[in-house]
Design a protein around this motif. Sequence first.
Motif, PDB file in Angstrom:
ATOM      1  N   SER A 199      38.289  46.250  38.610  1.00 37.72           N
ATOM      2  CA  SER A 199      37.511  45.118  39.731  1.00 37.72           C
ATOM      3  C   SER A 199      38.878  44.311  39.977  1.00 37.72           C
ATOM      4  CB  SER A 199      36.652  45.342  38.886  1.00 37.72           C
ATOM      5  OG  SER A 199      35.295  44.141  40.103  1.00 37.72           O
ATOM      6  N   THR A 200      38.637  44.189  40.919  1.00 40.10           N
ATOM      7  CA  THR A 200      39.336  43.325  42.081  1.00 40.10           C
ATOM      8  C   THR A 200      38.435  42.139  42.338  1.00 40.10           C
ATOM      9  OG1 THR A 200      40.051  44.353  43.484  1.00 40.10           O
ATOM     10  CG2 THR A 200      41.374  44.709  42.326  1.00 40.10           C
ATOM     11  N   GLU A 201      36.543  42.343  41.446  1.00 37.17           N
ATOM     12  CA  GLU A 201      36.381  41.189  42.373  1.00 37.17           C
ATOM     13  C   GLU A 201      37.167  39.500  41.894  1.00 37.17           C
ATOM     14  OE1 GLU A 201      31.504  40.457  42.054  1.00 37.17           O
ATOM     15  OE2 GLU A 201      32.012  42.248  41.941  1.00 37.17           O
ATOM     16  N   GLY A 202      36.724  38.385  42.804  1.00 39.55           N
ATOM     17  CA  GLY A 202      37.304  37.615  41.997  1.00 39.55           C
ATOM     18  C   GLY A 202      38.394  36.825  42.763  1.00 39.55           C
ATOM     19  N   LEU A 203      39.589  38.053  42.327  1.00 38.02           N
ATOM     20  CA  LEU A 203      40.763  38.056  42.461  1.00 38.02           C
ATOM     21  C   LEU A 203      40.935  37.388  44.371  1.00 38.02           C
ATOM     22  CD1 LEU A 203      42.079  40.410  40.353  1.00 38.02           C
ATOM     23  CD2 LEU A 203      42.091  38.446  39.887  1.00 38.02           C
ATOM     24  N   ASP A 204      42.470  36.879  44.539  1.00 36.42           N
ATOM     25  CA  ASP A 204      42.341  36.343  45.485  1.00 36.42           C
ATOM     26  C   ASP A 204      43.795  37.072  45.594  1.00 36.42           C
ATOM     27  OD1 ASP A 204      42.889  35.859  48.665  1.00 36.42           O
ATOM     28  OD2 ASP A 204      43.493  34.012  47.901  1.00 36.42           O
ATOM     29  N   LEU A 205      44.292  38.271  46.371  1.00 36.39           N
ATOM     30  CA  LEU A 205      45.197  39.426  46.785  1.00 36.39           C
ATOM     31  C   LEU A 205      45.928  38.773  47.264  1.00 36.39           C
ATOM     32  CD1 LEU A 205      43.698  42.667  45.035  1.00 36.39           C
ATOM     33  CD2 LEU A 205      44.902  41.192  44.051  1.00 36.39           C
ATOM     34  N   SER A 206      45.491  38.500  48.231  1.00 36.66           N
ATOM     35  CA  SER A 206      46.369  38.117  49.774  1.00 36.66           C
ATOM     36  C   SER A 206      46.265  36.097  49.727  1.00 36.66           C
ATOM     37  CB  SER A 206      45.349  37.944  51.202  1.00 36.66           C
ATOM     38  OG  SER A 206      44.028  37.132  50.866  1.00 36.66           O
TER      39      SER A 206
END
Length: 188
Positions: free
Chosen positions: A94-101
């Motif tokens: 899960s990448t929820e809550g992560l700012d990948l940009s």
Amino acid sequence: MHIIKYLRSLQIRPNFVKKISLIQARHLQTDVFETTKVKYKYPPVYDPYGPRPPPSEKVTQLADQIMALTAEERAQIGSALREVLKHPKLEKISTEGLDLSGPAAGDAAQAEEKKEEKTAFDVKLEKFDAAAKIKVIKEVRALTNLGLKEAKDLVEKAPAILKQGVTKEEAAVIIEKIKAAGGTAAME
């Protein structure tokens, strides 16, 4: 030398006494313990598993068969092997809550607003009254579990950090105690 005299007085075999005296004499020699440095030549490419034997004929044939499959059939190999070998299904992370940009130029102001509130604080002793120095030392000693000398040195080299990584509530309590003792402390 006393040991040799003692052993001689007991009339122990002379060879044993000679061995002891040789060991003692050798202990005083400095050239016995010198070693030469061995230079190790590193390989040009490091392979932690070392050289490997070539694959067997069976494995080579299997690789050829896999290469002959279509792209869709090759995509199904992984799931089929997982079922046959009874490996657990891989879960997606899960990448929820992560700012990948990356932050854009216009989002710089918003990024500062979104900064998380600090959870760990440092308490710094800034100054103290000369008349209340002993009280401040006692309070610092109680708060930090330092000895008398260490607490005295810490207070004398003010401004100095008393505690690191404490919560906001703990920092507020420590500041109040230092203020009551006659010192000035701040939260960083």
